[in-house]
Design an enzyme around this catalytic site. Structure first.
Site, PDB file in Angstrom:
ATOM      1  CG  ASP A   1       3.808  12.187   0.975  1.00  0.00           C
ATOM      2  OD1 ASP A   1       4.859  12.553   0.434  1.00  0.00           O
ATOM      3  OD2 ASP A   1       2.697  12.243   0.403  1.00  0.00           O
TER       4      ASP A   1
ATOM      5  CE  LYS B   1       9.772   8.355   0.829  1.00  0.00           C
ATOM      6  NZ  LYS B   1       8.341   8.601   1.074  1.00  0.00           N
TER       7      LYS B   1
ATOM      8  CE  LYS C   1      11.914  13.268  12.731  1.00  0.00           C
ATOM      9  NZ  LYS C   1      10.894  12.858  13.671  1.00  0.00           N
TER      10      LYS C   1
ATOM     11  CG  ASN D   1       7.608  11.138  -8.587  1.00  0.00           C
ATOM     12  OD1 ASN D   1       8.798  11.308  -8.379  1.00  0.00           O
ATOM     13  ND2 ASN D   1       7.114   9.958  -8.914  1.00  0.00           N
TER      14      ASN D   1
ATOM     15  N   GLY E   1       8.632  14.538  -2.657  1.00  0.00           N
ATOM     16  CA  GLY E   1       8.779  15.777  -1.891  1.00  0.00           C
ATOM     17  C   GLY E   1       9.195  15.381  -0.492  1.00  0.00           C
ATOM     18  CG  HIS E   2      11.966  13.047   0.169  1.00  0.00           C
ATOM     19  ND1 HIS E   2      12.929  12.153  -0.193  1.00  0.00           N
ATOM     20  CD2 HIS E   2      10.802  12.509  -0.272  1.00  0.00           C
ATOM     21  CE1 HIS E   2      12.387  11.126  -0.828  1.00  0.00           C
ATOM     22  NE2 HIS E   2      11.087  11.336  -0.898  1.00  0.00           N
TER      23      HIS E   2
ATOM     24  NE  ARG F   1      13.301  -1.344 -25.947  1.00  0.00           N
ATOM     25  CZ  ARG F   1      12.857  -2.433 -26.546  1.00  0.00           C
ATOM     26  NH1 ARG F   1      13.684  -3.388 -26.872  1.00  0.00           N
ATOM     27  NH2 ARG F   1      11.575  -2.558 -26.829  1.00  0.00           N
TER      28      ARG F   1
ATOM     29  CD  GLN G   1       8.205   8.161  -5.872  1.00  0.00           C
ATOM     30  OE1 GLN G   1       9.135   7.463  -6.217  1.00  0.00           O
ATOM     31  NE2 GLN G   1       8.278   9.490  -5.969  1.00  0.00           N
TER      32      GLN G   1
END
Ligand code: GDP
Ligand code: IMO
Ligand code: MG
Length: 422
Positions: free
Chosen positions: A13, A16, A18, A38, A40-41, A142, A222
């Site tokens: 957070d 990134k 922006k 997971n 959120g940009h 796998r 992340q």
């Protein structure tokens, strides 16, 4: 022309989305290489706010090819919702490409994420409960199901039924949960029909773009301290957000990367559980949260807030080989009488300046702060470095000095144009 990696240097957070949107305006290709929804940009452009979870933040530029690489885990329902919501707002997604090797988040992954967190009780990780960890577990084990499997209805049905049988045993016998039925298979095959047109071998696309001298941007998700290998384990995510993770997740070699740009906030935040040495539990922490609107983009949870930690940033510079740093949210610091930077940790009377591996050792660490006078001016309208208040400049330059990295851009607001280039 260059290939640039942009990564989070703290616990995610950092802004990134922006920064990527800004760079994307002059990039030919933007690539997500790991993590899933997971992330959120947030991108604010032309008075509109976009919250992206899976689709690269370059999507607002119709000329930019947006790639979801092999290392990403994809919830097909979520990506289609994101596609629909962008299209409804007039943003084309025709330039989106999905690698057939990316793994699919299945309903049992989401169920198991919730159940395993509940079973951990007080020692829960505070995951986003999007099924990320269980999906990467299957990948490593796998037995995962990939986008190429989803494109083949017989294979997908066969693999889903096989996995479901085992997952239902875990859900019911180990966690005491309720077994899932197989109705999701039909639902997922419907998603497959819609996703088919986006599927393409992106490792070739990215390689060819770099070879042709195009501008390629790798969008980190992340942040360094959430890295599975070097983060605050076990309070981390299940993938590799550091720059090295880009090679694995996009399927390119390290020699193809020209620059690694780290993104940091002018302070520190964290969502979810886990150690956070400079966390503030007082009014200053609340002020930063409110002024910086520090609430999770994905889960809406209030973010934990604290002073800037130079130990962490130095760790990020070192482990990702950062060539420069972007410092966002300097505007949020305006109005604080004193600014504090953590320069080291005091552990049993000894000062350490490298981030420890063990959480038990970290628990013994107390931050050592350097104090600087704050600034009161509203900096959101400033576009030239020299026009910043003297105390703001001193703060920026001290961070550069402590972390041994050049700060190339400073964010003074959420808007696309609210930046100072140096
Ligand atoms: P990401 O996950 O790294 O893309 O960051 P998020 O989007 O989850 O959170 C960053 C938040 O800070 C978003 O709401 C952005 O709009 C906002 N933001 C980014 N840069 C700045 C800045 O320089 N100043 C302010 N005030 N807000 C910013
Ligand atoms: P962006 O890309 C902040 C955190 C979760 C939790 C831990 C594990 O927006 O910066 P997971 O669901 O991944 O198994 O949760 O990781 N986390 C993030 N925190 N920003 C993110 O992404 C995050 N993605 C995961 O809060 O602590
Ligand atoms: Mg975020």
């Amino acid at each position: 022309m260059a290939s640039r990696v942009i990564i989070g240097s703290q616990w995610g957070d950092e802004g990134k989305g922006k920064t990527i949107d800004i760079y994307a305006q002059k990039s030919d290709v933007v690539v997500r290489s790991q993590g899933g929804n997971n992330a959120g940009h947030t991108v604010e452009a032309d008075g509109q706010v976009y919250k992206l979870h899976l689709i690269p933040s370059g999507i607002l530029n119709p000329e930019t090819v947006c790639v979801i690489g092999p290392g990403v885990v994809i919830d097909p329902k979520v990506i289609l919702e994101e596609i629909d919501s962008l299209e409804a707002r007039g943003v084309t997604t025709d330039n989106l490409k999905i690698d057939p090797r990316a793994h699919v988040i299945m309903p049992y992954h989401i169920e198991l994420d919730g159940l395993s967190e509940a079973a951990r009780g007080k020692t829960d990780i505070g995951t986003t409960k999007r099924g990320i960890g269980p999906c990467y577990m299957d990948k490593s084990e796998r037995s995962g199901i990939r986008i190429c499997d989803l494109m083949d209805s017989n294979l997908f049905t066969q693999k889903s039924l096989r996995n479901l049988e085992l997952k239902n045993k875990i859900i019911t016998l180990i966690y005491g949960g309720k077994a899932l039925d197989d109705s999701f298979i039909k639902e997922y095959l419907g998603y497959a029909d819609r996703l088919r047109k986006y599927v393409e071998d992106t490792t070739c696309l990215v390689y060819d773009a770099i070879k042709a001298g195009k501008d390629v941007l790798f969008e980190g998700a992340q942040g360094t301290l959430l890295d599975l290998s070097i983060g605050t384990y076990p309070y981390v995510t299940s993938s590799y957000p550091i720059s090295g993770g880009v090679c694995i997740g996009a399927g390119i070699g390290p020699t193809m990367i020209d620059e690694c740009i780290g993104i940091a906030k002018a302070y520190t935040t964290r969502v979810g559980k886990g150690p956070f040495p400079t966390e503030l539990f007082d009014e200053i922490g609340d002020t930063i949260r409110e002024k910086g609107n520090e609430y999770g983009t994905t889960t809406g949870r209030p973010r934990r807030c604290g002073w800037l930690d130079a130990v962490i940033l130095k760790f990020s510079v070192r482990t990702s080989g950062l060539t420069s740093l972007v410092l966002n949210k300097l505007d949020t610091m305006s109005g604080l009488e004193t600014l504090k930077i953590c320069t080291g940790y005091k552990k049993n009377g000894e000062i350490i300046t490298e981030f420890p591996a063990s959480l038990e050792e970290l628990a013994l660490c107390k931050p050592v702060y350097e104090e600087m006078p704050g600034f009161n001016e509203d900096v959101t309208g400033i576009r030239e470095y020299d026009k910043l208040p003297e105390n703001a400049k001193r703060y920026v330059e001290r961070i550069e000095q402590l972390c041994d990295v050049k700060i190339s851009m400073i964010g003074v607001g959420p808007g696309r144009d609210q930046n100072i280039n140096r």
